[in-house]
Design a protein around this motif. Structure first.
Motif, short mmCIF file in Angstrom:
data_model
loop_
_atom_site.label_atom_id
_atom_site.label_comp_id
_atom_site.label_asym_id
_atom_site.label_seq_id
_atom_site.Cartn_x
_atom_site.Cartn_y
_atom_site.Cartn_z
N GLN A 191 -4.14 3.04 3.46
CA GLN A 191 -4.66 3.66 2.25
C GLN A 191 -4.09 2.92 1.04
O GLN A 191 -3.01 2.34 1.12
N LYS A 192 -4.80 2.96 -0.06
CA LYS A 192 -4.32 2.39 -1.32
C LYS A 192 -3.66 1.02 -1.09
O LYS A 192 -2.49 0.82 -1.41
N GLY A 195 0.81 -1.20 0.00
CA GLY A 195 0.00 0.00 0.00
C GLY A 195 0.85 1.25 0.00
O GLY A 195 2.08 1.20 -0.06
#
Length: 184
Positions: free
Chosen positions: A174-175, A159
């Motif tokens: 996140q991501k 991530g």
């Protein structure tokens, strides 16, 4: 005055002026350097092994080959130019291990900036790897906006941007991508 004498006098004055300016250049650079606030560490230690305690209980153990302390500057900090190995202990004695090739501890903010091949792991086999990670000592919280790799017994995920408690119990990422086994 004749034109030849005027040209010769102009040439001589021009040459002297050029030499004067070239000669002043090195002095000018020295004067400029005086305006910079260069500082050196107020403390310098090799081969450190520090143990932090709270109410008689060891909460952390910091090991580093080199420590530079800048306690007398406007914004005091401690630098570890050759990296650190830090072991954090929770109230139950569980350990979290942190390794980084470079670290800076900012005294006014209680933030530690870990850089260059940062690895944080625990006794459960969970490990996070990234290039930069911040540790908020007061809140015992880690965070980064950099890319990371998280490995656990359940799988591996990748991530960009994560924050978590030192025991990995609370994680906000996140991501994120990767494969993780479900506990079902």
């Amino acid at each position: 005055m004749t034109p030849n004498f005027r040209n010769s006098a102009f040439t001589i004055v021009s040459i002297l002026l050029c030499f004067g300016l070239i000669g002043c250049e090195s002095n000018f650079k020295d004067v400029q350097k005086m305006g910079f606030a260069e500082f050196s560490p107020s403390g310098d230690a090799d081969g450190i092994n520090l143990k932090y305690t709270d109410s008689g209980r060891i909460t952390a153990n910091l090991v580093s080959p080199k420590m530079l302390d800048y306690a007398t500057v406007k914004y005091p900090f401690t630098e570890f130019p050759q990296g650190i190995h830090l072991t954090l202990y929770d109230k139950d004695g569980k350990e979290t291990y942190i390794d980084a090739k470079y670290a800076v501890s900012h005294k006014n903010t209680n933030l530690i900036d870990l850089q260059n091949k940062v690895k944080i792991s625990n006794q459960k086999g969970e490990m996070l790897e990234t290039e930069q990670l911040y540790y908020d000592q007061k809140n015992e919280w880690f965070f980064t906006e950099k890319k990371f790799k998280f490995t656990s017994p359940k799988g591996v995920s990748y991530g960009e941007g994560i924050d978590f408690s030192k025991d990995f119990k609370k994680v906000n990422s996140q991501k994120i991508s990767g494969e993780v086994q479900s506990s079902e």
